[in-house]
Design an enzyme around this catalytic site. Structure first.
Site, PDB file in Angstrom:
ATOM      1  CE1 TYR A 105     -35.827  24.417  -8.548  1.00  0.00           C
ATOM      2  CE2 TYR A 105     -36.639  26.114  -9.797  1.00  0.00           C
ATOM      3  CZ  TYR A 105     -36.266  24.666  -9.899  1.00  0.00           C
ATOM      4  OH  TYR A 105     -36.203  23.826 -10.971  1.00  0.00           O
ATOM      5  CD  GLU A 164     -33.659  21.746  -9.873  1.00  0.00           C
ATOM      6  OE1 GLU A 164     -34.948  21.686 -10.172  1.00  0.00           O
ATOM      7  OE2 GLU A 164     -33.153  20.531  -9.372  1.00  0.00           O
TER       8      GLU A 164
END
Ligand code: GDP
Ligand code: MN
Length: 392
Positions: A109, A197
């Site tokens: 992530y 993101e």
């Protein structure tokens, strides 16, 4: 403003952030053709909507033939995808992104956003990618590391080393992450993004880094500097009332309560919402009609508020500094007559010509309650909404 995954990935490419080869398609035939064009034997078909959580909701499908891809496309195209982020009504699927399946070794992530408190750029990284990051934050926050970067110094080599270590990368992967972070940081700054993101950022079986998903949120207040990005707007993915508000240059945000609020000035609007809450009510929206509120703008704002079926009462709170309250009263009366609403309307006016404005409303014969203090207005609105909710 949000971008679609396919738009974000194009932006990634401009900044040398590695992404899989991909094709967009809007018909089942085009999806099958995209598979053939991409080559290989396995593909992933991804619904393009402005919401995360598509994987769990059936919006990201792995297929092993062009025919299977076309079948999935038939299900997805024209449907509304409901994910845990989309709201219960879901979002319309009109475009699919097709990629050859990537052989994944690990899912990481990585995101970058603004830390307003620290006034710095914040990188968030975790070796626990792919899953719902909110759940990771809630259950195992120690799996996420935060790295703040001062905009004056920018991204430094030690930042890269730190993130490489956390993400468990080594050798050439560290260099690759350095290039990726450099691109990500530049993209974030140059596009005036509020968040970028990558979840998941994958380490492929071959050991390369690849952004498998991409999400870019742009700062609406800076969009005027980016006409090329503004052109990527997909209004079908946005709240229809927020989109309508933008065309009238009204500052409107949908909320989930039942008291429609119309206020001039953002600060006063926030204070009004607080008072509504204090009196047991729940605001249906934030709406700032602006300092130069005119009768016409008030009428537009009114129509917008009442187009929300959740609204059980409308609270108007106008401070007449630059604007005159009698003109506002006129706008309110026009709007109430035009939309024929039975929804209770509570009006608090203060400032220039407030007495005249309130007298006009009282004499209008319309079902408008007036109030002089904000407390009284908020109390009346909460009571009216509760009463109306009971009957509805
Ligand atoms: P999201 O659910 O909306 O965040 O959509 P993502 O693009 O992140 O996809 C969800 C999940 O699908 C990813 O976390 C992966 O596990 C899986 N996935 C997506 N693309 C591929 C791929 O090319 N190969 C494999 N094996 N899995 C994929
Ligand atoms: Mn994702």
């Amino acid at each position: 403003m949000n971008l679609h995954e396919y738009q974000s990935k194009r932006l990634f490419q401009e900044y040398d952030i590695p992404v899989p080869a991909s094709v967009t398609a809007a018909t089942p035939e085009a999806v099958a053709a995209a598979c053939s064009w991409l080559g290989g034997t396995r593909w992933v078909v991804k619904a393009q909507v402005h919401a995360g959580g598509r994987g769990k909701a059936g919006g990201v499908v792995l297929v092993d033939s062009p025919a299977a891809a076309a079948t999935q496309a038939r299900h997805l195209l024209g449907s509304r995808l409901v994910t845990h982020q989309s709201g219960p009504a879901g979002l319309p699927v009109a475009i699919l992104l097709i990629e050859e399946q990537t052989a994944i070794e690990r899912e990481l992530y990585l995101s970058v956003l603004v830390d307003r408190g620290a006034r710095q750029v914040l990188f968030m990284a975790s070796a626990a990618g792919g899953m719902d990051i909110e759940a990771v934050v809630a259950t195992t926050p120690e799996w996420i590391i935060l790295l703040r970067i001062h905009p004056a110094s920018g991204l430094q080599p030690f930042h890269v080393r730190r993130l490489s270590y956390v993400l468990g990368l080594s050798g050439e992967q560290i260099e690759a992450l350095g290039r990726l972070l450099g691109g990500l940081y530049r993209l974030f700054m140059e596009s005036d993004a509020t968040q970028v993101e990558i979840n998941p950022l994958v380490v492929t079986r071959a050991g390369a880094l690849l952004a498998l998903d991409a999400k870019v949120n742009l700062d609406d207040n800076a969009l005027y500097r980016h006409p090329d990005l503004e052109a990527l707007r997909d209004s079908t993915q946005e709240d229809p009332r927020e989109a309508a508000a933008r065309t009238h240059e009204l500052s409107y945000i949908s909320l989930d309560g039942n008291i429609g609020c119309m206020v001039n000035g953002a600060g006063l609007a926030m204070a009004t919402m607080d008072l509504v809450q204090l009196h047991g009510g729940r605001p249906a929206n934030f709406l700032d009609v602006g300092g130069g509120a005119t009768a016409a703008r008030v009428a537009e704002a009114f129509t917008l508020i009442l187009s929300d079926p959740k609204v059980r009462a409308v609270l108007v709170n106008i401070f007449g500094g630059i604007v005159r309250c009698d003109l506002i009263a006129d706008g309110i009366m026009q709007a109430v007559r035009k939309v024929h609403t039975h929804t209770p309307v509570i009006v608090r006016l203060e400032g220039t010509n407030a007495t005249l404005g309130l007298a006009m409303l009282a004499a209008s014969g319309l079902a408008i309650q007036t109030a002089r203090s904000l407390d009284e207005a908020a109390d009346k609105a909460a009571a009216a909404a509760a009463h109306f909710e009971g009957r509805a």
